[in-house]
Design a protein around this motif. Sequence first.
Motif, short mmCIF file in Angstrom:
data_model
loop_
_atom_site.label_atom_id
_atom_site.label_comp_id
_atom_site.label_asym_id
_atom_site.label_seq_id
_atom_site.Cartn_x
_atom_site.Cartn_y
_atom_site.Cartn_z
N CYS A 219 -4.01 7.35 6.33
CA CYS A 219 -4.98 7.22 5.41
C CYS A 219 -5.12 5.75 4.72
N ILE A 220 -4.04 5.11 4.83
CA ILE A 220 -4.15 3.61 4.28
C ILE A 220 -5.16 2.70 5.23
N SER B 101 -8.53 0.91 4.13
CA SER B 101 -8.51 -0.65 4.51
C SER B 101 -9.71 -0.85 5.43
N LEU C 176 1.30 4.03 -3.24
CA LEU C 176 1.10 5.10 -2.96
C LEU C 176 2.27 6.20 -3.62
N PRO D 130 0.66 -1.07 0.03
CA PRO D 130 0.09 0.04 -0.21
C PRO D 130 0.87 1.27 0.27
N PHE D 131 1.84 1.32 0.82
CA PHE D 131 2.62 2.50 0.84
C PHE D 131 3.32 2.59 -0.49
N ALA E 16 0.48 8.68 5.75
CA ALA E 16 0.21 7.92 4.77
C ALA E 16 -0.62 6.55 5.36
N HIS E 17 0.19 6.20 6.57
CA HIS E 17 -0.37 5.01 7.11
C HIS E 17 -1.77 5.12 7.74
#
Length: 374
Positions: A345-346, A350, A111, A107-108, A342-343
Amino acid sequence: MSEASMTEDKRSMQQFAGVAGNRHYNDLDGFRAIAAIAIVVMHVHVRGEYVHTSTWLSTAVEPLGTFVTLFFIISGFGMCCGYYDRVKNGSMDIERFYSRRIAKILPFFALLVCIDVVAEGFSPNALWEAFADVTLMFNLLPDLNIQVIGVGWALGVIFLFYFLFPFFVFLMSTKRRAWGTFVASVVLSLSCVFHFFKTNGNIDDRRFIYQFMFFVAGGLLFLYRHRIESLNSVGRRLVLLVAVAVLPLLYVDVPAWASNVKQLVLWIPWMVFAIAKDHKVFSNPLTKFLSGISMEIYLSHLFIFQVIRICGLAYVSSDGTVSYVVALALTLAGGMAFALLAHRCIAVASRFIATSRRTGQPRGKHGVAEGDVR
């Protein structure tokens, strides 16, 4: 969720932290943090072309890129801590193993790839490279000259190690076989120097085969971890003395064929020092925090530095040293902030996807989604 599944999840989360049995190797948190920061320190200096910095600073910074191989050794050791025994006794859930590895990395990374593609204006070259990136299998390509998240080459090496891990355990299943594997991995690395993977006379050090010896070294350290942990205080002091004594090798130029061997000589004593006993200088709340986002800092720092350059903050002074220190501080702070944001938002995305899947499942006769039944 069943108790067995919860236990599996917990072990999966512990794996990369270097947990074997009841022992958490806390110093490895510090080593990951130091390695990530060292690479950022080097890249900002090189990419910023701070030619007017003091001579001693340039000399100190330029060799720090070698810390990436410390990541590989820690990965080899950490994966064995989490999965070696379970692969050998056949209790590892293959589906969960690969799902966890992909969920941790993709995911990261995806992105960042999307951001880079947008910045490149959706050019055909960027799109091809982006597709290769998000498969996580790009280290198998014959041409590794990928510009979209170029620093991601190390991630490609690590994921290929994950991909091959069951076979890796087979190679490390006995100490005799593990030593034979180590010798073979060194010879393979030398083959890259003298025969394979040379472009215009330069070694392509992004190849998994070239770096494989570091993962094997991590596996060997795992096999001997109990003997290392049994070192008394005198033994640990001797290990520390050796570790400090070899540090100047970081700044010693060696022939290409000896480069990886030099790095093993550099990092193995420090790994032994970390495995033998925890030390507060390496295991503390700060290093644990930085370790948790070390890969994200590594992957995003050049993107953050580019943003700093665009904002005109990379060269705030005519003094190159001052400009470099300011840019480095902003890059590190920006990398941490971006990783955390970012974490978050992910995680939100999720949860949204998981909720959508549950609500979209057919309902049972009691009004419960079929996927909710445990």
